[in-house]
Scaffold this motif. Structure first.
Motif, mmCIF file in Angstrom:
data_model
loop_
_atom_site.group_PDB
_atom_site.id
_atom_site.type_symbol
_atom_site.label_atom_id
_atom_site.label_comp_id
_atom_site.label_asym_id
_atom_site.label_seq_id
_atom_site.Cartn_x
_atom_site.Cartn_y
_atom_site.Cartn_z
ATOM 1 N N ASP A 121 0.854 -1.192 0.000
ATOM 2 C CA ASP A 121 0.000 0.000 0.000
ATOM 3 C C ASP A 121 0.884 1.234 0.000
ATOM 4 O O ASP A 121 1.632 1.479 0.949
ATOM 5 C CB ASP A 121 -0.894 -0.021 1.243
ATOM 6 N N THR A 122 0.808 2.030 -1.069
ATOM 7 C CA THR A 122 1.660 3.217 -1.190
ATOM 8 C C THR A 122 1.008 4.480 -0.629
ATOM 9 O O THR A 122 1.617 5.537 -0.609
ATOM 10 C CB THR A 122 2.013 3.485 -2.669
ATOM 11 N N ASP A 139 8.096 0.317 -1.676
ATOM 12 C CA ASP A 139 9.272 0.499 -0.830
ATOM 13 C C ASP A 139 9.950 -0.853 -0.587
ATOM 14 O O ASP A 139 9.415 -1.709 0.115
ATOM 15 C CB ASP A 139 8.839 1.118 0.500
ATOM 16 N N THR A 140 11.126 -1.044 -1.170
ATOM 17 C CA THR A 140 11.837 -2.316 -1.037
ATOM 18 C C THR A 140 13.061 -2.206 -0.120
ATOM 19 O O THR A 140 13.968 -3.026 -0.193
ATOM 20 C CB THR A 140 12.263 -2.843 -2.411
ATOM 21 N N ARG A 141 13.052 -1.201 0.747
ATOM 22 C CA ARG A 141 14.110 -1.149 1.758
ATOM 23 C C ARG A 141 13.982 -2.346 2.705
ATOM 24 O O ARG A 141 12.898 -2.908 2.876
ATOM 25 C CB ARG A 141 14.015 0.156 2.561
ATOM 26 N N LYS A 142 15.075 -2.721 3.338
ATOM 27 C CA LYS A 142 15.066 -3.888 4.212
ATOM 28 C C LYS A 142 14.177 -3.659 5.424
ATOM 29 O O LYS A 142 14.212 -2.597 6.059
ATOM 30 C CB LYS A 142 16.488 -4.220 4.666
ATOM 31 N N HIS A 160 14.062 -9.627 8.659
ATOM 32 C CA HIS A 160 15.401 -10.212 8.618
ATOM 33 C C HIS A 160 15.757 -10.874 9.944
ATOM 34 O O HIS A 160 16.318 -11.979 9.964
ATOM 35 C CB HIS A 160 16.437 -9.143 8.261
ATOM 36 N N VAL A 161 15.425 -10.228 11.056
ATOM 37 C CA VAL A 161 15.709 -10.824 12.366
ATOM 38 C C VAL A 161 14.953 -12.137 12.520
ATOM 39 O O VAL A 161 15.509 -13.145 12.983
ATOM 40 C CB VAL A 161 15.336 -9.847 13.503
ATOM 41 N N GLU A 172 10.204 -3.364 3.570
ATOM 42 C CA GLU A 172 9.388 -2.438 4.340
ATOM 43 C C GLU A 172 7.995 -2.256 3.761
ATOM 44 O O GLU A 172 7.008 -2.187 4.485
ATOM 45 C CB GLU A 172 10.087 -1.067 4.423
ATOM 46 N N GLY A 173 7.902 -2.178 2.439
ATOM 47 C CA GLY A 173 6.638 -1.829 1.822
ATOM 48 C C GLY A 173 5.763 -2.993 1.432
ATOM 49 O O GLY A 173 4.713 -2.783 0.806
#
Length: 345
Positions: A154-155, A175-178, A183-184, A200-201
């Motif tokens: 959802d943008t 948004d493709t930031r980590k 990851h954890v 993120e996104g």
């Protein structure tokens, strides 16, 4: 297994990017090698795309995106509705006319009849997205067990939906930031805990949840919870223990109760296996030689002679206790099932 992809500009800004939608769809080609489909609304505010693996109604009548008679509803869908025939009978009795034999069409008419409450009538594994032109809304849902995947991005003015994270990664505005939590979770447990993903996104729609997107925004709501259903079914949670470890409350053996429970369990397993076998193609089963798969194979062999099993064998385990092939072969022979296990070269 099919692949679904949808984009809706609920913020009324700009048209759907057809090329981008096709890229989302074709990035999931492995999920649906039999056919592909695309539909974009006349005002270009919503688009639906589909990759098809044909299971029920193999004809072109089962192609997706699928529309109802007047085109006011359109759906893309991945999964199988096990009670689709009984639902179809009910809907036909109410005057709905079907143009195919697919379970997909049941979703269209069931929504027309019951709206977003339709999910309470579905038995199966599914993820779908349905466009309601009259209400200008996109309705998406994921089955209570979360068997079928469903992801959203959802943008703030556009909602993208897909069966795979990879499909949403191809969208420029996502948004493709980590995502640190994703990851954890992966490094702690070996998988990404939902609703997180590695980005993120992009997030998973939780099992037993629906999503509604219209000009007022995006809403996500639960409609089923397996953990709550199990808790409600547990006699301990209601303070009523009639048996403990196979014994009645007075401490005497409860053989009759045990036999009744075993019979009830067998009936329940046969019922669910019977529903899983509904298909217009042959059904396969992974046979590991373990208790679970052996039980399912035995039950399925009582219900059909079209069953085939497959077992994965590893050269490194050949002739050892870890080799499952020989045990799987014996089980297949016992149940008279076609079974071609092979060790890879």
């Amino acid at each position: 297994m099919c692949g679904i992809a949808a984009t809706v500009r609920y913020g009324k800004r700009g048209p759907v990017d057809r090329d981008q939608l096709c890229a989302m769809r074709d990035g999931m080609r492995a999920r649906g090698p039999d056919d592909e489909g695309l539909w974009v609304s006349a005002n270009e505010r919503v688009g639906l795309a589909h990759r098809r693996l044909s299971i029920i109604d193999l004809s072109p009548r089962g192609a997706q995106p699928m529309a109802n008679g007047d085109g006011s509803l359109r759906v893309i869908y991945n999964g199988e509705i096990y009670n689709h025939q009984s639902l179809r009978d009910e809907l036909e009795a109410q005057g709905y006319q079907f143009q195919s034999d697919s379970d997909t069409e049941v979703l269209l008419h069931l929504y027309a009849e019951r709206g977003r409450e339709m999910v309470h009538d579905l038995r199966g594994m599914y993820a779908f997205a349905l466009w309601d032109a009259e209400r200008e809304g996109l309705f998406a849902a994921r089955d209570p067990y979360g068997i079928k995947p469903l992801y959203v991005a959802d943008t703030g003015r556009t909602l993208h939906v897909a069966s795979q994270v990879q499909a949403l990664r191809s969208v420029d505005e996502v948004d493709t930031r980590k995502n640190p939590a994703g990851h954890v979770g992966y490094f702690l447990w070996g998988h990404v805990p939902e609703p997180h993903t590695l980005y993120e996104g992009i997030r998973a729609v939780p099992a037993g949840h629906t999503v509604w997107a219209d000009p007022d925004g995006v809403q996500e709501r639960p409609f089923a919870s397996i953990s709550e259903a199990l808790a409600d079914a547990d006699p301990a949670s209601q303070g009523t223990h009639s048996r403990t470890n196979g014994r009645a409350s007075n401490g005497t053996p409860s053989t009759t109760d045990d036999e009744a429970v075993q019979e009830e369990l067998r009936d329940a397993l046969l019922d669910t296996v019977r529903h899983h076998l509904v298909a217009d193609v042959d059904v396969g089963l992974f046979l590991s030689a373990g208790l679970d798969s052996a039980t399912l194979t035995a039950l399925a062999s009582e219900l059909t002679d079209r069953l085939r099993t497959v077992t994965l064998g590893f050269e490194a385990f050949r002739g050892t206790r870890q080799d499952e092939v020989s045990g799987a072969e014996r089980l297949a022979e016992r149940d008279e099932i076609a079974h071609p296990p092979e060790h890879p070269d």
